[in-house]
Design an enzyme around this catalytic site. Structure first.
Site, mmCIF file in Angstrom:
data_model
loop_
_atom_site.group_PDB
_atom_site.id
_atom_site.type_symbol
_atom_site.label_atom_id
_atom_site.label_comp_id
_atom_site.label_asym_id
_atom_site.label_seq_id
_atom_site.Cartn_x
_atom_site.Cartn_y
_atom_site.Cartn_z
ATOM 1 N N ASN A 72 -17.217 26.733 11.648
ATOM 2 C CA ASN A 72 -16.849 28.002 11.024
ATOM 3 C C ASN A 72 -17.682 29.129 11.616
ATOM 4 O O ASN A 72 -17.662 29.299 12.845
ATOM 5 C CB ASN A 72 -16.793 27.952 9.487
ATOM 6 C CG ASN A 72 -17.998 27.460 8.751
ATOM 7 O OD1 ASN A 72 -18.341 26.291 8.830
ATOM 8 N ND2 ASN A 72 -18.667 28.320 8.005
ATOM 9 N N ASP A 73 -18.395 29.910 10.831
ATOM 10 C CA ASP A 73 -18.958 31.179 11.314
ATOM 11 C C ASP A 73 -19.677 31.096 12.672
ATOM 12 O O ASP A 73 -20.483 30.203 12.886
ATOM 13 C CB ASP A 73 -20.025 31.701 10.342
ATOM 14 C CG ASP A 73 -19.605 31.652 8.910
ATOM 15 O OD1 ASP A 73 -18.454 31.319 8.632
ATOM 16 O OD2 ASP A 73 -20.457 31.937 8.057
ATOM 17 N N GLN A 114 -21.580 27.550 12.793
ATOM 18 C CA GLN A 114 -21.586 26.624 11.671
ATOM 19 C C GLN A 114 -20.758 25.407 12.067
ATOM 20 O O GLN A 114 -19.590 25.533 12.448
ATOM 21 C CB GLN A 114 -20.984 27.301 10.430
ATOM 22 C CG GLN A 114 -21.877 28.362 9.847
ATOM 23 C CD GLN A 114 -23.068 27.740 9.142
ATOM 24 O OE1 GLN A 114 -22.948 27.215 8.048
ATOM 25 N NE2 GLN A 114 -24.233 27.792 9.774
ATOM 26 N N TRP A 164 -15.229 20.968 6.607
ATOM 27 C CA TRP A 164 -16.513 21.631 6.370
ATOM 28 C C TRP A 164 -17.504 20.636 5.758
ATOM 29 O O TRP A 164 -17.133 19.809 4.942
ATOM 30 C CB TRP A 164 -16.283 22.814 5.415
ATOM 31 C CG TRP A 164 -17.476 23.670 5.209
ATOM 32 C CD1 TRP A 164 -17.796 24.788 5.895
ATOM 33 C CD2 TRP A 164 -18.515 23.485 4.226
ATOM 34 N NE1 TRP A 164 -18.977 25.307 5.421
ATOM 35 C CE2 TRP A 164 -19.438 24.532 4.408
ATOM 36 C CE3 TRP A 164 -18.767 22.532 3.246
ATOM 37 C CZ2 TRP A 164 -20.587 24.658 3.619
ATOM 38 C CZ3 TRP A 164 -19.907 22.652 2.471
ATOM 39 C CH2 TRP A 164 -20.797 23.709 2.657
ATOM 40 N N PHE A 184 -27.254 27.168 6.964
ATOM 41 C CA PHE A 184 -26.147 28.119 6.851
ATOM 42 C C PHE A 184 -26.317 29.253 7.869
ATOM 43 O O PHE A 184 -27.275 29.294 8.630
ATOM 44 C CB PHE A 184 -26.081 28.671 5.416
ATOM 45 C CG PHE A 184 -25.199 27.872 4.487
ATOM 46 C CD1 PHE A 184 -24.852 26.561 4.771
ATOM 47 C CD2 PHE A 184 -24.711 28.439 3.316
ATOM 48 C CE1 PHE A 184 -24.029 25.832 3.918
ATOM 49 C CE2 PHE A 184 -23.882 27.725 2.455
ATOM 50 C CZ PHE A 184 -23.545 26.423 2.747
ATOM 51 N N SER A 185 -25.399 30.212 7.785
ATOM 52 C CA SER A 185 -25.282 31.226 8.838
ATOM 53 C C SER A 185 -26.516 32.108 9.018
ATOM 54 O O SER A 185 -27.312 32.278 8.098
ATOM 55 C CB SER A 185 -24.078 32.109 8.544
ATOM 56 O OG SER A 185 -22.923 31.391 8.836
ATOM 57 N N ARG A 222 -27.571 34.762 1.221
ATOM 58 C CA ARG A 222 -27.525 34.011 2.481
ATOM 59 C C ARG A 222 -27.103 34.920 3.629
ATOM 60 O O ARG A 222 -26.791 36.074 3.439
ATOM 61 C CB ARG A 222 -26.542 32.846 2.354
ATOM 62 C CG ARG A 222 -25.127 33.263 1.965
ATOM 63 C CD ARG A 222 -24.244 32.027 1.757
ATOM 64 N NE ARG A 222 -22.910 32.389 1.316
ATOM 65 C CZ ARG A 222 -22.582 32.614 0.046
ATOM 66 N NH1 ARG A 222 -23.480 32.507 -0.904
ATOM 67 N NH2 ARG A 222 -21.351 32.959 -0.271
ATOM 68 N N ASP A 223 -27.110 34.353 4.827
ATOM 69 C CA ASP A 223 -26.559 34.958 6.053
ATOM 70 C C ASP A 223 -27.377 36.152 6.567
ATOM 71 O O ASP A 223 -26.880 37.291 6.639
ATOM 72 C CB ASP A 223 -25.090 35.389 5.841
ATOM 73 C CG ASP A 223 -24.235 34.275 5.255
ATOM 74 O OD1 ASP A 223 -24.601 33.113 5.436
ATOM 75 O OD2 ASP A 223 -23.213 34.582 4.611
ATOM 76 N N GLU A 243 -20.834 38.253 1.813
ATOM 77 C CA GLU A 243 -21.205 37.293 2.867
ATOM 78 C C GLU A 243 -21.269 37.916 4.270
ATOM 79 O O GLU A 243 -20.525 38.820 4.607
ATOM 80 C CB GLU A 243 -20.206 36.120 2.974
ATOM 81 C CG GLU A 243 -20.056 35.275 1.768
ATOM 82 C CD GLU A 243 -19.179 34.042 2.032
ATOM 83 O OE1 GLU A 243 -19.482 33.010 1.448
ATOM 84 O OE2 GLU A 243 -18.210 34.119 2.800
HETATM 85 C C1 FRU Z 1 -19.015 32.150 5.348
HETATM 86 C C2 FRU Z 1 -20.046 31.173 4.800
HETATM 87 C C3 FRU Z 1 -21.416 31.779 4.817
HETATM 88 C C4 FRU Z 1 -22.292 30.582 4.838
HETATM 89 C C5 FRU Z 1 -21.503 29.636 5.716
HETATM 90 C C6 FRU Z 1 -21.608 28.204 5.340
HETATM 91 O O1 FRU Z 1 -17.929 31.509 5.923
HETATM 92 O O2 FRU Z 1 -19.676 30.783 3.509
HETATM 93 O O3 FRU Z 1 -21.664 32.652 3.748
HETATM 94 O O4 FRU Z 1 -23.536 30.853 5.379
HETATM 95 O O5 FRU Z 1 -20.170 30.029 5.624
HETATM 96 O O6 FRU Z 1 -20.980 27.390 6.257
#
Ligand code: FRU
Length: 697
Positions: free
Chosen positions: A283-284, A300, A308, A341-342, A400-401, A449
Site C-alpha cells: 500500500n502506501d 507498506q 494487507w 506503518f507509513s 501516525r504517518d 492520514e
Molecule cells: C494509509 C494507512 C496509513 C498507515 C498505513 C498502514 O493507507 O492506513 O495511515 O500508516 O496505511 O499500512
C-alpha cells in the site's frame, strides 16, 4: 475395481455433513437468552476491540464475547440457555487469557464441567487473535448442556474472548505444531493459500525470534510461495512453529531456495511501468527520497500474503522512476503486532542528527511503530540497512504517518504527522533541530492520514509561491507555512482535488536533484487476482502550480522519464473524426500512452477506447469519465487535451495538462482492439501520438 468405488460412494453418502447448528454468533444487539453475572461481559456482545485493548482479530462478523470491558480486572460469567447436543463436535473461536478455570469456556452437563478451554495467552505481548478450538462431544450427543464463559481473573490477560459457537460434524480446532530445519539456502519459502485461514507463524533460532508473522499458510494447494530471507542463519537450525488442525501437512511443504524470480508467465502479466512488488501486498509509498543517483521507493508491504498485514517497509530503487530494482525489506516489525506503518525519509545534509559517518550525510527516516509511536532510523549505506535511534519513540501520541521536511527559512526540521482525537482528524506540526528531539507547534483539523507538505512556485510568476498541504485522500490546500503553522491562503480555504479514482496516501520525493516535486500515490484497489502480487503504485507525476481562470491550481503530469522509456509509437495530425470511423490502427501492445489534442463542439463528445475500456469526454456535461470514475472538466477555448496511460492493470487519464487525473484499475478482456477513437460530428483531432512501452527491450 467397481466394488471399491461402490463402497467409497456409499461411505461418502453416509458421511455427508449435515448443516452446522449455530449456538451463538454474537451478532445480535443483545445476549438474548444468555445471562450475565458481574461486569466483565457488559450487557451486550462487544463490537470488536474494546478501549485500551490490543487489536482483536480473528472473530467473525462484527460481534463477539469480549470480557475486557473496563480492562483486565472486572470479573463475571456469561451463561447460555440449555441446549441439546446434536453433533459430534462443538467448534468455537477463542482468544484472550490462558488460565484454566479463570479465563475459560466450560461445557456443563448435569452441572458438571464436561469440557473446558482457555485462550492462549499468559505472558506480556501475546496476541488478541481468536483461533478455532473444538471439543469432541460424540459421547454427549442427545444430552442437554449449558455453556458458561468465565472471567474470574484480574491483571494481565485476565479476560476471555469467544465467538461463533457452532455444533458440527467436523472439528475445527488447532494445536501447536513445529518443525526444525537446517538452513541450506538463503530463502525459506512459505506456501500461501489465499483461501486458507490466517495462522500466526514463528521462526526461532535458539531463543531468538527471527520472524513472527501472520500468514494464510497453505495446506495442500498453494496460490504462491513467499520468501523469508535467512541470509544470517545459513547452516544454522531454525524452528518453525504454528498452530494447525489435526492431520495438517502444512509444515511439510516448507522448502529452501536461492531463487526469487517468478515464472515468466507471471511476469508477462505484471504492469510494465507501474511499480508492483515482486510478491505480496503493497500500500502506501513511504520514505520517498533521492540520494546518490537513486530514487528510493519504500512502501507498506506484506511480504507474506496477498492481503494487507504484517506491515514491513519494502524497498526498491530506480535511476529513472520507471525501471525499479527491488531490494530486501528495509524495516521489519520489531515484534509480533508492532508493525512498521507509513513514514518518510530525508537526507540530513548537515549531519544535524550526528548519525552521519565519514563525512557522508546519513539518510534518516521517520515511521510509525504501531507498538511505540513515531520512530527514527538512519542509514549510512545508501538505504541498504537501517539502524534504530536508540531513544525511540521520539513522539508518542494518537496518530501516525510522519512526514519529515527541512524548513530552510527557519532552519529546522519539521514533522507533519497525522493525529486524531475522539471527534478530530488533524495534522500536527512538530519541529526539531536534530531529528531527535521534537517540539509540538500547531495543529490543523480536517485532514485524515498520510500528510504531505511542500512549497511550490506558481509557474511564470516570479516570487509567488504557496505551501501545499495534502492528506491521504489527495485533496490539497494552498497556504503559507512559517515553520510552525500552516495558514490557508485567502481565497483558497477550500480543498481541491487533482486525482480521482484508485489513488491514496501519495507522497512526494525529498531531495530531488533538479528540484522537481515528484509525487507517487498508491493506486489503492488495483488488484491482480491469480498473481502472487497485489496492488500497484500510480504513475509518478511532477507537480506544479499554475494560474488558471479559476485561480491557482495544482497540476500533475507524468514525469518526463516515462516518455524517454518509450520503446515505439507514432504520431498523426489533423484528423477529422466521423461517427463510427476509427482512425487509429497499428497499436498492438498492452502498455502504451495515447495523447490527443481535440477541438470538441459544445455538445460533442470524444471517446478514447483502449483495450475495450472507454474514456469519454462529454462537452455538454463537462465531465471526463472512465468507467465509474468521473471528474468535472471544462474545455479550454473549445479544446481538450487528453493523455491516456494504459498498463496491464490500469488506466490513468491526465486531462488538460494535468489539472485532473483519473485512475482506474481494470481487468482487461482479450479479443478487443488495442485502441479506438470515436467521436460525434465535428470533433477535430489536431495531434495524436502513441507511445508504446515494454517492447523491443
Ligand atoms: C494509509 C494507512 C496509513 C498507515 C498505513 C498502514 O493507507 O492506513 O495511515 O500508516 O496505511 O499500512
Amino acid at each position: 475395481m467397481p466394488s471399491t468405488l461402490y463402497c467409497w460412494v456409499l461411505i461418502s453418502l453416509v458421511a455427508a455433513d449435515r448443516p452446522d447448528v449455530i449456538i451463538n454468533d454474537f451478532e445480535a444487539e443483545t445476549y438474548g437468552a444468555w445471562k450475565t453475572q458481574g461486569t466483565a461481559f457488559g450487557n451486550s456482545p462487544a463490537r470488536g476491540t474494546l478501549p485500551g485493548q490490543m487489536e482483536v482479530t480473528g472473530f467473525q462478523g462484527k460481534g463477539l464475547v469480549n470480557s475486557f470491558l473496563g480492562g483486565d480486572d472486572p470479573k463475571g460469567t456469561l451463561t447460555s440457555p440449555p441446549f441439546t447436543i446434536e453433533r459430534n463436535h462443538l467448534n468455537f473461536l477463542i482468544g484472550g487469557g490462558g488460565y484454566p478455570g479463570e479465563t475459560c469456556i466450560n461445557l456443563l452437563v448435569n452441572d458438571y464441567v464436561a469440557r473446558t478451554a482457555t485462550g492462549p495467552n499468559r505472558n506480556a505481548g501475546g496476541s488478541e487473535r481468536l483461533e478455532w478450538a473444538s471439543w469432541d462431544v460424540s459421547n454427549l450427543v442427545g444430552k442437554t448442556a449449558v455453556l458458561q464463559v468465565v472471567d474470574n481473573r484480574a491483571g494481565g490477560w485476565g479476560h476471555i474472548n469467544v465467538d461463533q459457537i457452532v455444533q458440527s460434524d467436523r472439528p475445527r480446532g488447532v494445536a501447536p505444531k513445529s518443525r526444525e530445519l537446517t538452513v541450506s539456502r538463503r530463502y525459506l519459502m512459505l506456501p500461501v493459500d489465499n483461501n486458507a485461514e490466517v495462522r500466526r507463524l514463528t521462526i526461532r533460532q535458539g531463543e531468538t525470534i527471527l520472524r513472527d508473522l501472520d500468514i494464510k499458510l497453505a495446506d495442500g494447494h498453494a496460490s504462491f510461495t513467499v520468501p523469508v530471507d535467512l541470509a544470517n542463519a545459513q547452516g544454522k537450525k531454525v524452528e518453525v512453529s504454528t498452530r494447525l488442525p489435526a492431520g495438517s501437512k502444512a509444515l511439510e511443504a516448507l522448502a529452501f531456495s536461492d531463487k526469487l524470480e517468478n515464472d515468466l508467465a507471471i511476469e508477462a502479466r505484471r504492469p510494465v511501468y507501474h511499480f508492483t512488488s515482486r510478491r505480496g501486498w503493497l500500500n502506501d509509498p513511504n520514505g520517498l527520497v533521492y540520494f546518490d543517483g537513486e530514487y528510493h521507493l519504500f512502501y507498506q508491504h506484506n511480504p507474506y500474503g496477498w492481503d494487507w498485514g504484517n506491515m514491513h517497509w519494502g524497498h526498491a530503487v530506480s535511476a529513472d522512476l520507471v525501471h525499479w530494482q527491488e531490494l530486501g525489506d528495509a524495516l521489519i516489525p520489531r515484534e509480533y503486532g508492532d508493525m512498521a506503518f507509513s513514514g518518510s525519509a530525508v537526507v540530513d545534509d548537515k549531519n544535524s542528527s550526528g548519525f552521519g559517518k565519514g563525512g557522508k550525510p546519513p539518510l534518516v527516516l521517520a515511521y510509525t511503530s504501531t507498538g511505540r509511536g513515531e520512530c527514527i532510523a538512519y542509514s549510512n549505506d545508501r538505504g541498504r540497512t537501517w539502524s534504530e535511534y536508540e531513544r525511540n519513540p521520539v513522539i508518542k501520541h494518537s496518530g501516525r504517518d510522519p512526514r519529515l521536511l527541512w524548513h530552510a527559512p527557519s532552519k529546522q526540521w519539521v514533522m507533519a504527522v497525522y493525529d486524531e482525537g475522539p471527534k478530530r482528524q488533524s495534522i500536527d506540526f512538530h519541529t526539531s533541530p536534530d531529528l531527535k528531539t521534537w517540539t509540538f507547534r500547531s495543529r490543523i483539523d480536517g485532514f485524515f492520514e498520510c500528510p504531505d507538505l511542500f512549497e511550490l512556485p506558481v509557474e511564470g510568476q516570479a516570487g509567488r509561491s504557496y505551501w501545499v498541504l495534502t492528506a491521504a485522500d489527495g485533496e490539497y490546500m494552498l497556504g503559507s507555512f512559517d515553520g510552525a503553522r500552516f495558514t490557508p491562503a485567502p481565497g483558497y480555504e477550500k480543498k481541491r482535488r487533482l486525482w480521482y479514482g484508485n489513488y491514496y496516501a501519495a507522497q512526494t520525493y525529498s531531495n530531488t536533484p533538479d528540484g522537481r516535486r515528484i509525487q507517487v500515490g498508491w493506486a489503492s484497489g488495483v488488484t491482480f487476482p491469480g498473481l502472487p502480487f497485489n496492488q500497484q503504485m500510480n504513475v509518478p507525476v511532477e507537480l506544479t502550480l499554475r494560474e488558471t481562470k479559476d485561480g491557482v491550481r495544482m497540476f500533475g503530469e507524468p514525469v518526463a522519464e516515462l516518455k524517454r522509456a518509450r520503446t515505439g509509437g507514432f504520431e498523426r495530425s489533423d484528423l477529422t473524426l466521423k461517427p463510427g470511423l476509427n482512425v487509429i490502427d497499428g497499436v498492438t501492445g498492452d502498455a502504451f500512452s495515447v495523447e490527443a489534442e481535440a477541438e470538441v463542439p459544445v455538445n460533442g463528445s470524444i471517446t478514447l477506447n483502449a483495450r475495450g475500456v472507454p474514456v469519454v469526454y462529454d462537452a455538454a456535461k463537462k465531465t471526463i469519465t472512465c468507467l465509474d470514475v468521473s471528474a468535472p472538466l471544462s474545455l479550454e477555448d473549445g479544446k481538450l487535451r487528453l493523455q491516456m496511460l494504459v498498463d496491464r492493470g490500469s488506466v490513468e487519464v491526465i486531462a488538460n495538462g494535468g489539472l485532473v487525473i483519473l485512475s482506474k484499475g481494470v481487468a482487461f478482456k482479450g479479443g478487443v482492439r488495442p485502441l479506438e477513437i470515436i467521436a460525434t460530428e465535428g470533433v477535430k483531432v489536431g495531434r495524436l501520438s502513441v507511445d508504446e512501452f515494454g517492447k523491443g527491450k
